[in-house]
Design a protein around this motif. Structure first.
Motif, short mmCIF file in Angstrom:
data_model
loop_
_atom_site.label_atom_id
_atom_site.label_comp_id
_atom_site.label_asym_id
_atom_site.label_seq_id
_atom_site.Cartn_x
_atom_site.Cartn_y
_atom_site.Cartn_z
N LYS A 65 21.30 -5.55 -24.66
CA LYS A 65 21.68 -4.24 -25.05
C LYS A 65 22.94 -3.99 -24.47
O LYS A 65 23.97 -3.43 -24.99
CB LYS A 65 20.62 -3.01 -24.47
CG LYS A 65 21.14 -1.55 -24.61
CD LYS A 65 20.20 -0.73 -24.00
CE LYS A 65 20.61 0.72 -24.22
NZ LYS A 65 19.68 1.75 -23.77
N PHE A 74 28.26 -1.13 -29.98
CA PHE A 74 27.25 -0.41 -30.59
C PHE A 74 26.16 -0.30 -29.73
O PHE A 74 25.97 -1.55 -28.87
CB PHE A 74 26.72 -0.81 -31.99
CG PHE A 74 26.02 -1.99 -32.24
CD1 PHE A 74 24.71 -2.15 -32.25
CD2 PHE A 74 26.64 -3.12 -32.17
CE1 PHE A 74 23.94 -3.15 -32.28
CE2 PHE A 74 25.87 -4.38 -32.38
CZ PHE A 74 24.62 -4.58 -32.48
N LYS A 75 25.36 0.58 -29.70
CA LYS A 75 24.24 0.62 -28.81
C LYS A 75 22.98 0.45 -29.38
O LYS A 75 22.41 1.56 -30.21
CB LYS A 75 24.09 2.00 -28.12
CG LYS A 75 23.40 2.27 -26.66
CD LYS A 75 23.70 3.53 -26.07
CE LYS A 75 22.63 3.82 -24.80
NZ LYS A 75 22.79 4.95 -24.28
N ILE A 76 22.07 -0.66 -29.09
CA ILE A 76 20.88 -0.78 -29.60
C ILE A 76 19.63 0.09 -29.19
O ILE A 76 19.75 0.18 -27.90
CB ILE A 76 20.39 -2.36 -29.74
CG1 ILE A 76 19.49 -2.77 -30.98
CG2 ILE A 76 20.05 -2.78 -28.30
CD1 ILE A 76 19.45 -4.30 -30.99
N LYS A 77 18.91 0.46 -30.03
CA LYS A 77 17.72 1.17 -29.44
C LYS A 77 16.43 0.74 -29.19
O LYS A 77 16.16 -0.45 -29.59
CB LYS A 77 17.25 2.42 -30.63
CG LYS A 77 18.66 3.36 -30.72
CD LYS A 77 18.35 4.50 -31.77
CE LYS A 77 19.43 5.31 -32.07
NZ LYS A 77 19.05 6.50 -32.94
N LYS A 90 19.40 -0.93 -34.61
CA LYS A 90 20.45 -0.09 -34.82
C LYS A 90 20.75 0.10 -36.15
O LYS A 90 21.24 -1.00 -36.82
CB LYS A 90 21.61 -0.62 -33.99
CG LYS A 90 22.88 0.57 -34.09
CD LYS A 90 22.68 1.69 -33.69
CE LYS A 90 23.89 2.83 -33.71
NZ LYS A 90 23.36 4.08 -33.21
N VAL A 93 24.77 1.19 -39.27
CA VAL A 93 25.98 1.05 -38.53
C VAL A 93 27.02 0.05 -38.95
O VAL A 93 26.72 -0.66 -39.73
CB VAL A 93 25.47 0.61 -37.15
CG1 VAL A 93 25.00 -0.82 -37.08
CG2 VAL A 93 26.45 0.41 -35.91
#
Length: 233
Positions: A65, A74-77, A90, A93
């Motif tokens: 992450k 980008f921020k992975i969930k 994500k 995107v």
């Protein structure tokens, strides 16, 4: 008390030995070169890039992450506060380093016999997945992305492992030194006790000998007394 401390030391030593042996074995067993693979997603088998790694899933997810945020913006969930999912994602995107198109980016990280199995895959929409044959450039970039992560993360991970083991070895070395000191003190006590036991044994033997002599004299005197009494009668 010495036996208890020594047993504790042996348990600690065994633990470090297992760590060392486990470290060597898993390094051999893990596969750090990204491979072509398959994963079940959206009711079908999809192409993916996978590796088998020594680190456990949770710290691996956190590191992945952070890497994506720092290097691909980008921020992975799926991993974070009160969240620890097998599938990180994500969706919808744009990742400029991979493609100018909007995409869904996924990573599945699960525990396996080595440590973790990590699978990276992505799609343009619901059913158009990045594939080695159909979208070779995007697939190549994703493979490079995973390689970059492994090169940045694994050395730090193993350095931390080495530092932890060095700390345990240092602690155990202190324990060994302390135990040797205790053993030396107790050997000294045992030597002193042995001398004391030898002296007591010698004294006991002398007393036993004196008692035997006294009993012999007592017997002789009783016999003599009986003879005198007999004459007097």
């Amino acid at each position: 008390m010495i036996k208890t401390n020594y047993f504790k030391f042996l348990m600690q030593l065994s633990f470090v030995t297992l760590i060392t042996l486990g470290f060597n074995n898993t390094v051999k067993a893990q596969n750090v070169v990204p491979q072509d693979g398959k994963i079940e997603h959206n009711d079908s088998e999809r192409p993916c890039i996978f590796v088998n790694l020594d680190p456990e899933p949770k710290p691996l997810k956190k590191a992945w992450k952070d890497f994506l945020k720092d290097n691909y913006d980008f921020k992975i969930k799926g991993i974070g506060f009160l969240s620890n999912k097998d599938l990180l994602y994500k969706e919808d995107v744009i990742i400029p380093k991979i493609s100018s198109k909007r995409m869904n980016f996924y990573t599945e990280i699960v525990e396996d016999e080595v440590g973790s199995e990590m699978k990276v895959f992505a799609s343009f929409g619901y059913d158009i997945y990045i594939d080695k044959n159909e979208t070779p450039e995007e697939y190549r970039i994703m493979t490079r992305m995973l390689n970059e992560f492994l090169k940045s993360y694994l050395p730090d991970y193993y350095n931390d492992q080495v530092k932890d083991t060095e700390k345990k070895v240092k602690t155990l070395s202190k324990d060994v030194k302390g135990l040797n000191k205790d053993i030396s003190k107790n050997n000294k006590k045992i030597e002193n006790l042995t001398e004391e036991i030898e002296e007591l044994t010698k004294e006991s033997e002398e007393q036993s000998s004196a008692l035997e002599i006294a009993n012999t004299k007592l017997k002789e005197r009783k016999e003599k007394l009986e003879r005198i009494n007999s004459k007097l009668k």
